[in-house]
Design a protein around this motif. Sequence first.
Motif, PDB file in Angstrom:
ATOM      1  N   GLN A  24       0.827  -1.206   0.000  1.00 53.44           N
ATOM      2  CA  GLN A  24       0.000   0.000   0.000  1.00 53.44           C
ATOM      3  C   GLN A  24       0.863   1.258   0.000  1.00 53.44           C
ATOM      4  O   GLN A  24       0.527   2.254  -0.647  1.00 53.44           O
ATOM      5  CB  GLN A  24      -0.933  -0.012   1.209  1.00 53.44           C
ATOM      6  N   GLY A  25       1.982   1.197   0.712  1.00 51.88           N
ATOM      7  CA  GLY A  25       2.893   2.335   0.729  1.00 51.88           C
ATOM      8  C   GLY A  25       3.455   2.628  -0.653  1.00 51.88           C
ATOM      9  O   GLY A  25       3.551   3.789  -1.067  1.00 51.88           O
ATOM     10  N   VAL A  26       3.813   1.580  -1.377  1.00 50.23           N
ATOM     11  CA  VAL A  26       4.341   1.753  -2.732  1.00 50.23           C
ATOM     12  C   VAL A  26       3.262   2.304  -3.664  1.00 50.23           C
ATOM     13  O   VAL A  26       3.527   3.178  -4.499  1.00 50.23           O
ATOM     14  CB  VAL A  26       4.892   0.421  -3.277  1.00 50.23           C
ATOM     15  N   ILE A  27       2.045   1.807  -3.511  1.00 51.75           N
ATOM     16  CA  ILE A  27       0.939   2.300  -4.341  1.00 51.75           C
ATOM     17  C   ILE A  27       0.711   3.789  -4.094  1.00 51.75           C
ATOM     18  O   ILE A  27       0.500   4.572  -5.034  1.00 51.75           O
ATOM     19  CB  ILE A  27      -0.343   1.488  -4.068  1.00 51.75           C
ATOM     20  N   GLY A  32       1.098   9.244  -5.930  1.00 54.11           N
ATOM     21  CA  GLY A  32       1.526  10.625  -5.739  1.00 54.11           C
ATOM     22  C   GLY A  32       2.347  11.122  -6.908  1.00 54.11           C
ATOM     23  O   GLY A  32       2.151  12.245  -7.398  1.00 54.11           O
ATOM     24  N   LEU A  33       3.259  10.289  -7.382  1.00 46.83           N
ATOM     25  CA  LEU A  33       4.075  10.668  -8.535  1.00 46.83           C
ATOM     26  C   LEU A  33       3.220  10.875  -9.780  1.00 46.83           C
ATOM     27  O   LEU A  33       3.446  11.814 -10.556  1.00 46.83           O
ATOM     28  CB  LEU A  33       5.124   9.591  -8.808  1.00 46.83           C
ATOM     29  N   ALA A  34       2.242   9.999  -9.974  1.00 44.99           N
ATOM     30  CA  ALA A  34       1.382  10.103 -11.156  1.00 44.99           C
ATOM     31  C   ALA A  34       0.574  11.397 -11.131  1.00 44.99           C
ATOM     32  O   ALA A  34       0.462  12.101 -12.151  1.00 44.99           O
ATOM     33  CB  ALA A  34       0.451   8.893 -11.232  1.00 44.99           C
ATOM     34  N   ILE A  35       0.009  11.725  -9.975  1.00 51.77           N
ATOM     35  CA  ILE A  35      -0.774  12.958  -9.859  1.00 51.77           C
ATOM     36  C   ILE A  35       0.128  14.177 -10.020  1.00 51.77           C
ATOM     37  O   ILE A  35      -0.235  15.158 -10.684  1.00 51.77           O
ATOM     38  CB  ILE A  35      -1.512  12.993  -8.508  1.00 51.77           C
ATOM     39  N   ALA A  36       1.309  14.112  -9.426  1.00 57.15           N
ATOM     40  CA  ALA A  36       2.253  15.224  -9.550  1.00 57.15           C
ATOM     41  C   ALA A  36       2.663  15.430 -11.004  1.00 57.15           C
ATOM     42  O   ALA A  36       2.716  16.565 -11.493  1.00 57.15           O
ATOM     43  CB  ALA A  36       3.481  14.967  -8.682  1.00 57.15           C
ATOM     44  N   ALA A  37       2.948  14.343 -11.700  1.00 59.79           N
ATOM     45  CA  ALA A  37       3.369  14.440 -13.101  1.00 59.79           C
ATOM     46  C   ALA A  37       2.245  14.975 -13.979  1.00 59.79           C
ATOM     47  O   ALA A  37       2.479  15.803 -14.872  1.00 59.79           O
ATOM     48  CB  ALA A  37       3.822  13.071 -13.606  1.00 59.79           C
TER      49      ALA A  37
END
Length: 208
Positions: A24-27, A32-37
């Motif tokens: 879950q932590g990795v997800i 977060g990276l996907a939304i940031a990008a």
Amino acid sequence: MQTQEPIVYQGQFGEFSIDDHDRQGVILYRSGLAIAALSFAIAVGLAFSQNFAWITPLYFVFWTALGVSLFTIHIYLKPLHLALQAFWAIGGLASIGMLLLSSEPLALYVYQHPITIFGIGFTFAALTGIFFKEAFCFNRFETKFLTPIVPSLLLGHLSGILPLVWEQVLLGGWAVLFAIFAIRKLIQPIPPDIGDKSVFEYLKHKQA
């Protein structure tokens, strides 16, 4: 939700298992990276079209998503992890301060006042830390380019040595490579992002 049985691995300092909490932590990190990008790419597109008003809320979506990633990323060196989180916080506080000081859209204010990079730039220093970590750990080609692109653009604008066309090229390249990075993270197997948990335990006991 179905719970997966923990998988046991042999680490450098002993056996360790990966459970649902780790996954879950990795997800969360990758989400977060996907939304940031995505928010960054949209903001860059708006900047190229001279539409600055919506960049401010997009920046704070980006900043929040980046924070989620920074609090869920697995980094062996705790001081480095804490430093990146501190950079993120400083950048966010500086951004809020700029909003209170100026009625201009945040992106336009930063562009017209390069000195503000000494504040908001900490946000992007934290992002660069993630790029560096991913380049070092996974040898990703896009993060090998992103790691120098981000500081080059920020410092180039701060010093005034970059012509506008080069700033646009670097900014566009940043957006494209960041999107590629985020997409590739979504399809990467989960265990490598968790790392060797026996190393975390070893370092934890060593520092105790």
